[in-house]
Design a protein around this motif. Structure first.
Motif, PDB file in Angstrom:
ATOM      1  N   GLU A  15      10.147  36.858  20.890  1.00  0.00           N
ATOM      2  CA  GLU A  15      11.147  38.125  21.610  1.00  0.00           C
ATOM      3  C   GLU A  15      11.132  38.009  23.431  1.00  0.00           C
ATOM      4  OE1 GLU A  15      10.493  41.842  19.922  1.00  0.00           O
ATOM      5  OE2 GLU A  15      10.946  41.648  18.582  1.00  0.00           O
ATOM      6  N   LEU A  16      10.605  37.412  24.232  1.00  0.00           N
ATOM      7  CA  LEU A  16      10.107  37.413  24.822  1.00  0.00           C
ATOM      8  C   LEU A  16      11.616  35.947  25.911  1.00  0.00           C
ATOM      9  CD1 LEU A  16       6.840  38.222  26.281  1.00  0.00           C
ATOM     10  CD2 LEU A  16       8.905  39.616  26.751  1.00  0.00           C
ATOM     11  N   GLY A  17      11.342  34.972  24.232  1.00  0.00           N
ATOM     12  CA  GLY A  17      12.711  33.903  24.718  1.00  0.00           C
ATOM     13  C   GLY A  17      11.554  32.504  24.896  1.00  0.00           C
ATOM     14  N   ALA A  18      10.376  32.628  24.318  1.00  0.00           N
ATOM     15  CA  ALA A  18       9.394  31.578  23.973  1.00  0.00           C
ATOM     16  C   ALA A  18      10.190  30.457  22.537  1.00  0.00           C
ATOM     17  CB  ALA A  18       7.830  31.466  23.353  1.00  0.00           C
ATOM     18  N   GLU A  19      10.078  29.472  23.235  1.00  0.00           N
ATOM     19  CA  GLU A  19      11.068  28.190  22.509  1.00  0.00           C
ATOM     20  C   GLU A  19       9.683  28.413  20.585  1.00  0.00           C
ATOM     21  OE1 GLU A  19      13.950  26.822  21.756  1.00  0.00           O
ATOM     22  OE2 GLU A  19      14.019  27.620  24.536  1.00  0.00           O
ATOM     23  N   ASP A  20       8.773  28.651  21.313  1.00  0.00           N
ATOM     24  CA  ASP A  20       7.903  28.157  20.386  1.00  0.00           C
ATOM     25  C   ASP A  20       5.903  28.445  20.589  1.00  0.00           C
ATOM     26  OD1 ASP A  20       6.878  27.198  17.615  1.00  0.00           O
ATOM     27  OD2 ASP A  20       6.425  25.006  18.234  1.00  0.00           O
ATOM     28  N   TYR A  21       5.640  28.809  19.294  1.00  0.00           N
ATOM     29  CA  TYR A  21       3.839  30.147  19.542  1.00  0.00           C
ATOM     30  C   TYR A  21       3.041  28.792  19.129  1.00  0.00           C
ATOM     31  CZ  TYR A  21       0.979  33.908  20.580  1.00  0.00           C
ATOM     32  OH  TYR A  21       0.061  35.208  20.514  1.00  0.00           O
ATOM     33  N   LEU A  22       2.153  28.282  19.298  1.00  0.00           N
ATOM     34  CA  LEU A  22       0.846  27.491  18.235  1.00  0.00           C
ATOM     35  C   LEU A  22      -0.588  28.568  19.231  1.00  0.00           C
ATOM     36  CD1 LEU A  22       0.690  25.204  16.840  1.00  0.00           C
ATOM     37  CD2 LEU A  22       0.018  23.856  19.036  1.00  0.00           C
ATOM     38  N   VAL A  23      -0.756  28.414  17.455  1.00  0.00           N
ATOM     39  CA  VAL A  23      -2.386  29.030  17.948  1.00  0.00           C
ATOM     40  C   VAL A  23      -3.454  28.155  18.148  1.00  0.00           C
ATOM     41  CG1 VAL A  23      -3.763  31.130  16.884  1.00  0.00           C
ATOM     42  CG2 VAL A  23      -1.181  31.079  16.774  1.00  0.00           C
ATOM     43  N   LYS A  24      -4.385  28.498  18.890  1.00  0.00           N
ATOM     44  CA  LYS A  24      -5.296  27.768  19.151  1.00  0.00           C
ATOM     45  C   LYS A  24      -6.285  28.333  17.897  1.00  0.00           C
ATOM     46  CE  LYS A  24      -5.708  27.850  23.990  1.00  0.00           C
ATOM     47  NZ  LYS A  24      -6.111  28.259  25.059  1.00  0.00           N
TER      48      LYS A  24
ATOM     49  N   PHE B 170      -6.008  23.739  17.505  1.00  0.00           N
ATOM     50  CA  PHE B 170      -4.821  22.976  16.833  1.00  0.00           C
ATOM     51  C   PHE B 170      -5.185  22.088  16.743  1.00  0.00           C
ATOM     52  CE2 PHE B 170      -4.712  23.473  21.488  1.00  0.00           C
ATOM     53  CZ  PHE B 170      -4.139  22.437  21.967  1.00  0.00           C
ATOM     54  N   SER B 171      -4.475  20.953  16.119  1.00  0.00           N
ATOM     55  CA  SER B 171      -4.701  19.412  16.717  1.00  0.00           C
ATOM     56  C   SER B 171      -3.944  19.042  17.443  1.00  0.00           C
ATOM     57  CB  SER B 171      -4.225  19.480  14.794  1.00  0.00           C
ATOM     58  OG  SER B 171      -2.829  18.778  14.771  1.00  0.00           O
ATOM     59  N   PHE B 172      -4.117  17.986  17.959  1.00  0.00           N
ATOM     60  CA  PHE B 172      -3.410  17.772  19.428  1.00  0.00           C
ATOM     61  C   PHE B 172      -1.932  17.011  18.720  1.00  0.00           C
ATOM     62  CE2 PHE B 172      -1.063  14.971  21.748  1.00  0.00           C
ATOM     63  CZ  PHE B 172      -0.891  15.122  23.082  1.00  0.00           C
ATOM     64  N   SER B 173      -2.072  16.088  17.109  1.00  0.00           N
ATOM     65  CA  SER B 173      -0.864  15.915  17.198  1.00  0.00           C
ATOM     66  C   SER B 173       0.306  16.904  16.435  1.00  0.00           C
ATOM     67  CB  SER B 173      -1.270  14.887  15.503  1.00  0.00           C
ATOM     68  OG  SER B 173      -1.709  15.773  14.124  1.00  0.00           O
ATOM     69  N   GLU B 174      -0.106  17.993  16.006  1.00  0.00           N
ATOM     70  CA  GLU B 174       0.558  18.701  15.945  1.00  0.00           C
ATOM     71  C   GLU B 174       1.640  19.206  17.151  1.00  0.00           C
ATOM     72  OE1 GLU B 174       1.201  23.641  13.803  1.00  0.00           O
ATOM     73  OE2 GLU B 174      -0.724  22.771  13.719  1.00  0.00           O
ATOM     74  N   LEU B 175       0.429  19.652  18.720  1.00  0.00           N
ATOM     75  CA  LEU B 175       1.184  20.102  19.733  1.00  0.00           C
ATOM     76  C   LEU B 175       1.923  19.350  19.993  1.00  0.00           C
ATOM     77  CD1 LEU B 175       0.919  21.643  22.171  1.00  0.00           C
ATOM     78  CD2 LEU B 175      -0.324  20.160  23.125  1.00  0.00           C
ATOM     79  N   LEU B 176       1.615  18.219  19.923  1.00  0.00           N
ATOM     80  CA  LEU B 176       2.555  16.410  20.320  1.00  0.00           C
ATOM     81  C   LEU B 176       3.472  16.736  19.269  1.00  0.00           C
ATOM     82  CD1 LEU B 176       3.095  14.424  22.339  1.00  0.00           C
ATOM     83  CD2 LEU B 176       2.098  13.011  20.263  1.00  0.00           C
TER      84      LEU B 176
ATOM     85  N   ARG C 188       4.878  19.241  18.193  1.00  0.00           N
ATOM     86  CA  ARG C 188       5.855  20.930  18.133  1.00  0.00           C
ATOM     87  C   ARG C 188       6.969  20.164  19.890  1.00  0.00           C
ATOM     88  NH1 ARG C 188       4.148  25.959  15.980  1.00  0.00           N
ATOM     89  NH2 ARG C 188       3.278  25.433  14.429  1.00  0.00           N
ATOM     90  N   VAL C 189       6.095  19.404  20.585  1.00  0.00           N
ATOM     91  CA  VAL C 189       6.616  19.358  22.746  1.00  0.00           C
ATOM     92  C   VAL C 189       7.787  18.220  22.269  1.00  0.00           C
ATOM     93  CG1 VAL C 189       6.290  18.347  24.568  1.00  0.00           C
ATOM     94  CG2 VAL C 189       4.299  19.900  23.354  1.00  0.00           C
ATOM     95  N   ARG C 190       8.009  17.679  21.244  1.00  0.00           N
ATOM     96  CA  ARG C 190       8.792  16.046  20.506  1.00  0.00           C
ATOM     97  C   ARG C 190      10.062  16.787  20.043  1.00  0.00           C
ATOM     98  NH1 ARG C 190       5.259  11.618  19.135  1.00  0.00           N
ATOM     99  NH2 ARG C 190       4.782  10.552  20.992  1.00  0.00           N
ATOM    100  N   VAL C 191       9.424  18.137  19.111  1.00  0.00           N
ATOM    101  CA  VAL C 191      11.144  19.041  18.740  1.00  0.00           C
ATOM    102  C   VAL C 191      11.792  19.769  19.138  1.00  0.00           C
ATOM    103  CG1 VAL C 191      11.254  21.169  17.294  1.00  0.00           C
ATOM    104  CG2 VAL C 191       9.840  18.894  16.744  1.00  0.00           C
ATOM    105  N   ILE C 192      10.922  20.096  20.428  1.00  0.00           N
ATOM    106  CA  ILE C 192      11.817  21.483  21.222  1.00  0.00           C
ATOM    107  C   ILE C 192      12.374  20.195  22.372  1.00  0.00           C
ATOM    108  CG2 ILE C 192      10.740  22.915  23.399  1.00  0.00           C
ATOM    109  CD1 ILE C 192       8.702  23.417  21.877  1.00  0.00           C
ATOM    110  N   LEU C 193      11.773  19.159  22.868  1.00  0.00           N
ATOM    111  CA  LEU C 193      12.740  18.519  23.737  1.00  0.00           C
ATOM    112  C   LEU C 193      13.577  18.229  22.840  1.00  0.00           C
ATOM    113  CD1 LEU C 193       9.576  17.209  25.487  1.00  0.00           C
ATOM    114  CD2 LEU C 193      11.309  18.434  26.247  1.00  0.00           C
TER     115      LEU C 193
END
Length: 230
Positions: free
Chosen positions: A92-101, A103-109, A111-116
């Motif tokens: 609601e504050l305007g974040a593109e995504d929210y990943l909970v710790k 986490f696996s780095f592959s998932e973080l990567l 998600r980063v690529r999807v946002i970009l």
């Protein structure tokens, strides 16, 4: 691509930054909210990755100040706060995504690529100068929305949501479609982030005007269209 990582746990920050650098990203790393906010406001990043619980200024405050300053850098929260309410608040504050710790780095990567990719696709839409439905006008070049020549202030997420609704004016869009295309998330029926966003958008584009454009289709979703009176 240049990223900002604000993470107070040194080992975690080193691990994330190393992985991102190995995948050809340039990464600035700071360990407190004050430095993070300063860099975010004074530099142009393709994405900022923020922890929420930070010394100095927390992640919630960072995104609030950033958006108030009309800085539209995409922000991704990376945090141990895993309550539904926290996830909803972040989006609601305007974040593109929210990943909970944790986490696996592959998932973080991923998600980063999807946002970009999504940001790149959004920029490519700028070849359309504007969209218009009735007296509601969205100008991509100036990042401006107005109705009956009255300026309407929207957050980045509200702007993206409205542009989708206007581009597909007359189509009923389900909550799932809105979640996937605006928030890039699988729709969780336990969250009301879509309904809250629609309610806030309707308050800005409809409540002060006699003719309503944003309509709820019970059990199906939402549609933005000009309806002529019989």
């Amino acid at each position: 691509m240049k990223l900002l990582l604000v993470e107070d746990q040194t080992m975690a920050a080193e691990y994330i930054a190393k992985g991102l650098t190995e995948n050809d990203f340039v990464v600035d790393v700071v360990h407190n909210g004050i430095d993070g906010l300063h860099l975010l406001l004074s530099n142009d990043y393709d994405l900022a990755i923020l922890d929420v619980m930070l010394p100095g200024i927390d992640g919630w405050k960072i995104i609030e100040i950033t958006r108030q300053a009309e800085k539209q850098t995409p922000i991704m929260f990376l945090t141990a706060l895993d309550d539904v309410e926290d996830r909803v608040r972040g989006l609601e504050l305007g974040a593109e995504d929210y990943l909970v710790k944790p986490f696996s780095f592959s998932e973080l990567l991923a998600r980063v690529r999807v946002i970009l990719r999504r940001q790149s696709a959004t920029l490519s839409v700028l070849e359309e100068n504007y969209l218009q439905v009735g007296d509601l006008v969205l100008d991509f070049i100036k990042h401006k929305v107005s109705r009956n020549n009255v300026r309407i202030e929207l957050t980045q997420k509200e702007f993206l949501l409205l542009s989708l609704l206007m581009r597909r004016s007359g189509d009923v869009l389900s909550r799932t479609v809105l979640a996937e295309q605006v928030w890039d998330m699988n729709f969780d029926p336990e969250t009301n982030v879509i309904d809250v966003a629609i309610r806030r958008l309707r308050n800005k584009i409809d409540d002060d005007f006699e003719e309503k454009l944003l309509h709820t289709i019970r059990g199906a979703g939402y549609v933005l269209e000009l309806r002529t009176s019989c």
